[in-house]
Structures are given as C-alpha cells and as structure tokens.
Design an enzyme around this catalytic site. Structure first.
Site, short mmCIF file in Angstrom:
data_model
loop_
_atom_site.label_atom_id
_atom_site.label_comp_id
_atom_site.label_asym_id
_atom_site.label_seq_id
_atom_site.Cartn_x
_atom_site.Cartn_y
_atom_site.Cartn_z
N SER A 146 -2.17 -4.29 -2.18
CA SER A 146 -1.65 -4.10 -0.83
C SER A 146 -2.32 -2.87 -0.23
O SER A 146 -2.87 -2.03 -0.95
CB SER A 146 -0.14 -3.90 -0.89
N TYR A 159 7.68 -0.02 -4.60
CA TYR A 159 6.56 -0.90 -4.23
C TYR A 159 5.25 -0.13 -4.18
O TYR A 159 4.23 -0.56 -4.74
CB TYR A 159 6.86 -1.53 -2.87
#
Length: 264
Positions: A146, A159
């Site tokens: 990401s 995350y």
C-alpha cells in the site's frame, strides 16, 4: 476446501502463464478477485484462497480455478493447506483487514490480528511455497502492500506498521531467491475501490470528527493529486505484468500506484 472443474474454454490455457499455478489470497472480492481474473486471462491455473468460503467458491467458478478456505490469522490452518505439495509458481499475498482508531483506543488484540493476517501470513505462505519454486528454478511472489507501506496516516497504527513490515519482508525474499529464479516485489496502491475501503468510512468519520459523506474528499483523497479511487483492475494489470515475461530482473522493488500521493 472446495474445488471446481477447470474452465472448458481451451483459450484459458493460452498465454504467458500457461502451465503455471498461481495462489491468490483474499481472492473472494476486490483486488484479489481482480488479480485472479487477470492471472487466469494470462493462462495460469488458479488457487483462490479466502476466509469467505462462498465468496472463494464463486470467484473460483468464474475463472475455472479451485477455491481454498482458511483463516490466515491461524498458522495451523495455513499449514493444513499443504501448499508445499501444490506446485505453486506464483504467490500473490493480498489478504488484509483494516481498523481505524487512535492508538490509545486501539484494541491490542485487533492490532495483533492485523499483523498476523497481513505480515505473518505472507511469511508463512512464502515459506511453504519457496522450496517448490527453488526446485523449479522459477517463481513470482507479489505482495499487495500500500502507499501506507511508504507513508503513515493517523489512526492506522496496525495497518501502517504491517505494510512497512511487508515491504521489508519482500526485500529479504528477493535477496534470498534471486539466484534461484524467484522474484519478490510489492504493489502499493492508494485507496482502491474495494469493500475494505468502503468499510472504513464510518470509522474514518468518527476518528476525524466529520460526516461520512466528507470522508472521500477530506481524508481518502486529500493527499492524492489524481482525485479518484484506484480501480481493482488497474492493480491487477500491474500484478499480471510482474508475473509475466521479461521480469527476471525486476526484483525487490516497490511499485507505487498512488495517484501522485508520494510525489509531494
């Protein structure tokens, strides 16, 4: 574990990945499903792994692949899949979950769960398939990282730290596998139009103190010059490229597709 019949269309076996077997995690929806579709178009035989058995089965039927069900937070469940015996040539570590909260309110068990699914599971899966790839002298491992593997955002401690760890893991795999024909790379999109992103809108609104209909503009796309969500198919095309021909020397790299977020 559920299997489906191979696609009847003979053209499904044509393409640069013909004769290869690909495992995609989190394949029931979103990016994982798009990646499975793309790799099948390139001729690969697909194993679609997801905790959602019905979703994995539906996705597998679409591409003529085989559905596998497992909870990737459970190492024993991963080992029970017997992936080392499946002749896997391509591994796409895509499965993930999200939780948005300030650190002082972040449930420690949720933090640990996110790390088990998004950092430890890719290690266990890679460990299972590497011997077969080494023996074959060829393998492609792509991790769905990401932009948060390169940048941080408030309220996403689990995350962000998991994705940063995944970037490091990919580089180690790349170094160890380089002389044995195995490459490891990451793909790092910004916000993608998936159930995972749609599901965090309420948490983002609450954490930032804004209305839910303001989240897209004020939070998700605030730092992105290209003012739209990334589509799953865009991510899938990049993954397909990294698994295709002419990529033997593309190794240990991190491919950002964040609409210009990190250019600033």
């Amino acid at each position: 574990m559920t299997s489906t019949s191979p696609a009847a269309d003979p053209s499904a076996t044509a393409g640069p990945l013909a004769g290869r077997t690909a495992l995609v995690t989190g394949a029931a929806s979103g990016i994982g499903r798009a990646v499975a579709t793309r790799l099948a178009e390139q001729g690969a035989s697909l194993l679609l792994l997801d905790v959602n058995e019905a979703g994995a089965r539906e996705a597998a039927e679409q591409v003529g692949g085989e559905a596998l069900t497992a909870d990737l937070s459970d190492r024993t469940a991963i080992e029970a899949l017997g992936l080392g015996e499946r002749g896997i040539d391509v591994l796409v570590n895509n499965a993930g979950i999200q939780h948005v909260a300030p650190i002082e309110d972040f449930d420690p068990e949720r933090f640990e769960l996110i790390h088990r699914i998004m950092l430890q599971a890719p290690f266990h899966l890679t460990r299972a398939v590497l011997p077969g790839m080494y023996a074959a002298g060829w393998g492609r491992i792509v991790h769905l990282s990401s932009v948060h593997g390169h940048r941080a955002s408030a309220y996403k401690s689990a995350y962000v730290s998991a994705k940063h760890g995944l970037e490091g893991l990919s580089k180690v795999i790349a170094l160890e596998g380089a002389a044995k024909g195995v490459t490891s790379n990451t793909v790092c999109p910004g916000y993608v139009r998936t159930p995972l992103v749609e599901g965090q809108v309420a948490d983002q609104a609450r954490s930032h103190g804004i209305a839910e209909d303001e989240v897209l503009e004020q939070v998700l796309l605030a730092r992105t010059p290209v003012k739209r969500l990334v589509e799953p198919e865009e991510v899938a095309h990049l993954v397909g490229f990294l698994c295709g021909p002419g990529t033997d020397s593309i190794n240990g790299q991190s491919y950002l597709m964040d609409g210009g977020w990190t250019a600033q």
